[in-house]
Motif scaffolding. Structure first.
Motif, PDB file in Angstrom:
ATOM      1  N   LEU A  12       0.617  -1.027  -0.487  1.00 55.86           N
ATOM      2  CA  LEU A  12       0.166  -0.082  -0.100  1.00 55.86           C
ATOM      3  C   LEU A  12       1.086   1.128  -0.135  1.00 55.86           C
ATOM      4  O   LEU A  12       0.569   2.591  -0.689  1.00 55.86           O
ATOM      5  N   ALA A  16       0.935   4.411  -2.890  1.00 58.03           N
ATOM      6  CA  ALA A  16       0.479   5.720  -2.701  1.00 58.03           C
ATOM      7  C   ALA A  16       2.070   6.010  -3.545  1.00 58.03           C
ATOM      8  O   ALA A  16       1.888   7.298  -3.660  1.00 58.03           O
ATOM      9  N   LEU A 293      -3.835   8.892   5.797  1.00 60.96           N
ATOM     10  CA  LEU A 293      -2.873   9.248   4.555  1.00 60.96           C
ATOM     11  C   LEU A 293      -1.436   9.352   5.021  1.00 60.96           C
ATOM     12  O   LEU A 293      -0.744   9.312   4.277  1.00 60.96           O
ATOM     13  N   LEU A 296       0.450   7.021   6.067  1.00 61.54           N
ATOM     14  CA  LEU A 296       1.157   6.254   5.072  1.00 61.54           C
ATOM     15  C   LEU A 296       2.020   7.394   4.196  1.00 61.54           C
ATOM     16  O   LEU A 296       3.732   6.745   3.752  1.00 61.54           O
ATOM     17  N   HIS A 309      -4.963  12.251  -1.534  1.00 67.10           N
ATOM     18  CA  HIS A 309      -6.062  11.080  -1.825  1.00 67.10           C
ATOM     19  C   HIS A 309      -7.222  11.100  -2.136  1.00 67.10           C
ATOM     20  O   HIS A 309      -8.076   9.350  -3.378  1.00 67.10           O
ATOM     21  N   LEU A 312      -5.716   8.200  -5.141  1.00 68.49           N
ATOM     22  CA  LEU A 312      -5.898   7.113  -4.652  1.00 68.49           C
ATOM     23  C   LEU A 312      -7.295   6.278  -4.449  1.00 68.49           C
ATOM     24  O   LEU A 312      -7.284   5.738  -4.960  1.00 68.49           O
ATOM     25  N   TYR A 322      -7.520   0.531   1.687  1.00 70.70           N
ATOM     26  CA  TYR A 322      -7.105   1.961   1.716  1.00 70.70           C
ATOM     27  C   TYR A 322      -8.266   2.729   2.229  1.00 70.70           C
ATOM     28  O   TYR A 322      -8.796   3.628   2.654  1.00 70.70           O
TER      29      TYR A 322
END
Length: 346
Positions: A12, A16, A293, A296, A309, A312, A322
């Motif tokens: 992930l 991202a 986020l 991340l 965001h 994604l 996510y």
């Protein structure tokens, strides 16, 4: 640690970064404009709240000041991730306009918050910003929220009392640095970066807060500054801190039992409150609505979190991990926390 979750979390993070890597550059114009407007609104609304003869205007201005100050103080989170050469002199300007006058200098967060992002610390007893609230009795939530109202007392004690006393008494200094110089959630956390406390930035902020607090108290005692001004500042600061504490209560799931967590579990323990929700603009400003986020991609500046965001969401499947970090709004998220706390009771 779950090996599958570890691999999934790394995947992930890679996804991202592949999708939003080009958004990691901070835009100085955004930072400076936002700080200038926020500081101006904060101080103007505070002046009205503290001096207005109309109670209605005082209450309205006070509410505006709480929200503006909350936005201003929230920049302390950006400062911990923003390299000084990204936006030159911004750290100094923020401390001068917001941090020192409100006795919340960046020293309280720099060197502390970054530990919360350490993969081997997150959610453990070594994490300064984690407390397994969801596993605790329900009354602890009331304590967690209510203690924020004492923030004005704590900041005055830290800088008007402990700061000068610490420069005279080494034991007080060690206590002040270790236990009274961090915006933390974990009550067992103690700072160990004593070298930082001897550096010029820390000392300038600490001495600035000390002299500012003594100056205000002295002017009030001398009758030059009305006590109403200090009382208004304390009330606004307490309300702002309480609002931030409510936001903090829903920033994570608070489910971990102290074990080291896999990257995916760390992400899923954090929360995003994305659009179409509108109120997070007020209760989770400066990018705090994208808390998951941020965990991340910690290097994303706040003004690009919304764009990242959106990318994604568009690029990843609707059932992707996510999307599991999302909540609709503050009250539903708080309700889920209370439900988890109730389920944890024996």
């Amino acid at each position: 640690m779950n090996a599958h979750a570890d691999i999934a979390g790394q995947s992930l993070a890679r996804q991202a970064n592949d999708i939003a890597r080009d958004l990691t550059r901070a835009d100085p114009k955004v930072y400076w404009t936002d700080l200038a407007v926020t500081a101006a609104v904060t101080w103007l609304s505070f002046w009205i709240a503290a001096t207005a003869t109309s109670a209605a205007w005082s209450w309205i201005a006070g509410a505006v000041c709480v929200l503006a100050l909350y936005r201003g103080i929230s920049f302390i989170h950006e400062l911990t991730h923003l390299r000084r050469d990204d936006v030159p002199f911004f750290h100094f300007a923020w401390n001068a306009a917001i941090g020192v006058p409100w006795l919340t200098p960046s020293l309280l967060y720099e060197g502390v918050h970054i530990l919360h992002h350490a993969k081997d610390r997150y959610g453990t007893a070594r994490d300064p910003e984690y407390h397994p609230l969801a596993r605790r009795p329900l009354y602890e939530l009331a304590v967690f929220l209510g203690i924020a109202l004492l923030a004005p007392v704590g900041t005055v004690l830290r800088f008007a009392v402990l700061a000068p006393a610490g420069f005279l008494i080494p034991a007080v200094r060690r206590f002040a640095v270790a236990r009274a110089s961090g915006m933390v959630i974990n009550p067992g956390f103690a700072r160990e970066d004593f070298d930082r406390a001897r550096g010029a930035p820390w000392l300038a902020q600490e001495i600035g807060c000390w002299l500012w607090s003594w100056g205000l108290i002295g002017l009030a005692v001398a009758g030059v500054l009305p006590w109403r001004v200090l009382a208004t500042a304390a009330a606004i600061f307490a309300a702002m801190t309480f609002l931030n504490q409510v936001r903090t209560a829903v920033a994570h799931r608070w489910d971990n039992d102290g074990e080291v967590m896999a990257p995916l579990d760390q992400f899923l323990d954090s929360v995003n409150v994305p659009p179409p929700a509108l109120l997070p603009f007020l209760w989770a400003p400066v990018g705090l609505r994208y808390h998951a986020l941020h965990h991340l991609m910690p290097r994303l500046p706040y003004h690009n979190l919304g764009r990242a965001h959106a990318r994604l969401v568009e690029a990843l499947p609707a059932d992707h991990d996510y999307r599991r970090a999302e909540e609709r709004e503050l009250i539903p998220a708080l309700g889920k926390l209370i439900a988890r706390m109730r389920r944890s009771l024996p």
